[in-house]
Write an enzyme that holds these catalytic residues in place. Structure first.
Site, PDB file in Angstrom:
ATOM      1  N   ASN A 217       0.870  -1.177   0.000  1.00 32.62           N
ATOM      2  CA  ASN A 217       0.000   0.000   0.000  1.00 32.62           C
ATOM      3  C   ASN A 217       0.908   1.229   0.000  1.00 32.62           C
ATOM      4  OD1 ASN A 217       0.619   0.781   2.832  1.00 32.62           O
ATOM      5  ND2 ASN A 217      -0.352  -1.178   3.259  1.00 32.62           N
ATOM      6  N   ASP A 286      -3.689  -6.454   5.421  1.00 35.41           N
ATOM      7  CA  ASP A 286      -4.653  -7.388   6.018  1.00 35.41           C
ATOM      8  C   ASP A 286      -4.625  -8.736   5.324  1.00 35.41           C
ATOM      9  OD1 ASP A 286      -5.626  -5.525   7.825  1.00 35.41           O
ATOM     10  OD2 ASP A 286      -7.017  -4.667   6.346  1.00 35.41           O
ATOM     11  N   LYS A 296       9.867 -16.371 -10.705  1.00 30.63           N
ATOM     12  CA  LYS A 296       9.080 -15.272 -11.271  1.00 30.63           C
ATOM     13  C   LYS A 296       8.016 -15.841 -12.234  1.00 30.63           C
ATOM     14  CE  LYS A 296       9.341 -11.211 -14.142  1.00 30.63           C
ATOM     15  NZ  LYS A 296      10.070 -10.513 -15.175  1.00 30.63           N
ATOM     16  N   LYS A 352     -12.810  -0.218  16.490  1.00 32.63           N
ATOM     17  CA  LYS A 352     -11.474  -0.839  16.571  1.00 32.63           C
ATOM     18  C   LYS A 352     -10.875  -0.640  17.973  1.00 32.63           C
ATOM     19  CE  LYS A 352      -7.101  -0.841  13.979  1.00 32.63           C
ATOM     20  NZ  LYS A 352      -6.379  -0.313  12.820  1.00 32.63           N
ATOM     21  N   LYS A 356     -10.215  -3.978  20.119  1.00 36.60           N
ATOM     22  CA  LYS A 356      -8.805  -4.343  20.305  1.00 36.60           C
ATOM     23  C   LYS A 356      -8.270  -3.921  21.658  1.00 36.60           C
ATOM     24  CE  LYS A 356      -8.266  -4.456  15.440  1.00 36.60           C
ATOM     25  NZ  LYS A 356      -7.588  -5.326  14.557  1.00 36.60           N
TER      26      LYS A 356
END
Ligand SMILES: Cc1cc2nc3c(=O)[nH]c(=O)nc-3n(C[C@H](O)[C@H](O)[C@H](O)COP(=O)(O)O)c2cc1C
Length: 406
Positions: A217, A286, A296, A352, A356
């Site tokens: 990301n 995630d 490859k 969250k 958590k």
């Protein structure tokens, strides 16, 4: 706060259009009780007359290294400005800093008073670049900035917007208030985290598909690195576990480099027991590919591929349940999570925080990704919301640490 009161600031001014803004900066520093000595480059004098700065600072302005020493002695007690000024300085600021002066600093070139002074300065250094956006984006300028950051030189990143040349982009001198608060930040003697160990995670993770391809990301790691460096400055022992980024490692921190979410999990589990504070800024993937190809994947062999993803372990839940439920845990650390959402930011962040079992969650929007600025809301476990205005990631880091200390 009186961070600048009675402090001596050497203000270096180099040759850019923004040199006129230094006049206001001097006024702000003086208003805070600082004494200001100005050193101008030869080019800076093309933009603003030294007389302006002399009048505002109440001190002679220096520019030449080789002046007749009798003139120096008449003007002030300073006889060797490149040494004497450096010794007096509590903080050495260059605003605006041209691409040229940054390049000289980064390469140890000392061919005028300002660049020589930089080499002899023992106080903290703060640089506020200002230049055309293409100059700022030039790889050599970026490389010089990165190099200086690696030497623990502080920067006030330029802002985005209309430039004097008519272009639009990143390169404008940062807002003067931002420069002022960074100066105060550097001079603050706050060591309120000494004796504490702070574990910070930062950056993205790379989930490998084959030896050359990854899923990742666009997290830059800037927020986590800002937290790590602020915690270190405030006296903490800092462990920074980071995914791949292009940022220089903040000085004085213990740095652990990782690639994948599973590397991250392994390293956190090794370090977590030492931590009094855990700040999880990393954008850990995630999901990870279910299968990894040792070779490859060749495009000639296939018309297209489908990558099936499986869930990665939820590291945050794992460590909170481990640490919170262990009776024998030596420490019950303060745990801070970050939540990045595209929608329902606060609602999802609160969920969250609860699920958590965190002490704080920092909700940030997608706009902060990669940027030097962030706009966040901090939520504590009682459900109190603190809306923080948009500011530099360094500023956000300080506020998060203030909440933790409190
Ligand atoms: C009108 C004008 C505006 C300039 N503005 C900038 C600027 O904002 N930032 C910059 O890095 N250089 C700027 N330059 C180029 C510098 O003045 C030039 O690189 C000079 O050598 C810098 O010297 P110094 O770093 O010793 O001050 C400008 C030049 C001119 C003629």
């Amino acid at each position: 706060m009186d961070e600048l009161k009675g402090k001596t600031i050497i203000l270096g001014i180099s040759g850019g259009i923004a040199a006129y803004k230094s006049a206001e900066l001097i006024r702000l520093f003086k208003k805070e009780g600082a004494e200001v000595w100005v050193v101008m480059t030869k080019s800076a004098k093309e933009f603003v007359s030294p007389l302006t700065f002399e009048t505002l600072s109440g001190n002679p302005v220096y520019s030449d290294m080789f002046l007749d020493s009798s003139i120096f002695n008449l003007q002030s007690s300073i006889s060797m400005p490149h040494i004497d000024l450096a010794k007096r300085s509590d903080l050495f600021i260059v605003a605006p800093a041209t691409a040229n002066i940054i390049g000289k600093f980064a390469n140890g070139i000392a061919d005028d008073l300002l660049s020589t002074l930089y080499l002899s300065a023992i106080s903290p250094v703060l640089i506020a670049p200002a230049m055309n956006n293409n100059m700022y984006a030039n790889p050599v300028v970026q490389e010089n900035i990165k190099r200086l950051k690696g030497f623990n030189i502080n920067f006030v990143e330029p802002g985005f917007g209309e430039l004097a040349c008519g272009d639009k982009g990143e390169g404008r001198l940062a807002e003067l208030d931002t420069i002022l608060s960074k100066a105060k930040w550097l001079l603050a003697a706050k060591k309120d985290l000494s004796g504490k160990t702070v574990l910070v995670t930062a950056g993205p993770t790379h989930e490998a598909i084959d030896p050359v391809r990854v899923i990742s990301n666009s997290s830059s790691g800037k927020m986590g690195y800002a937290v790590a460096s602020a915690a270190r400055r405030r006296g903490a022992e800092v462990i920074l576990i980071s995914g791949p980024t292009s940022l220089p490692v903040p000085s004085g921190v213990r740095f652990i480099s990782i690639k994948s979410a599973s590397d991250m999990r392994r390293e956190i589990l090794k370090e977590v027991k030492k931590a009094d504070v855990i700040i999880m800024t990393a954008a850990v993937s995630d999901f990870t590919p279910e299968n990894y190809s040792e070779k490859k994947i060749k495009k000639e062999d296939t018309e297209g591929i489908t990558v099936k993803l499986k869930k990665n372990p939820d590291i945050l839940s794992e460590i909170t349940s481990k640490l919170r439920n262990t009776q024998s845990a030596i420490r019950n650390p303060i745990i801070v999570g970050f939540a990045l959402e595209t929608d329902g930011i606060i609602k999802n962040a609160k969920k969250k925080l609860r699920e958590k079992n965190l002490d704080f969650i920092v909700a940030n929007s997608i706009n902060g990704f990669g940027s030097n600025q962030n706009k966040v809301t901090i939520i504590d476990k009682k459900g109190n919301l603190y809306d923080i205005p948009q500011m530099s990631k360094d500023g956000v880091a300080e506020i998060i640490l203030d909440k933790i200390v409190k």
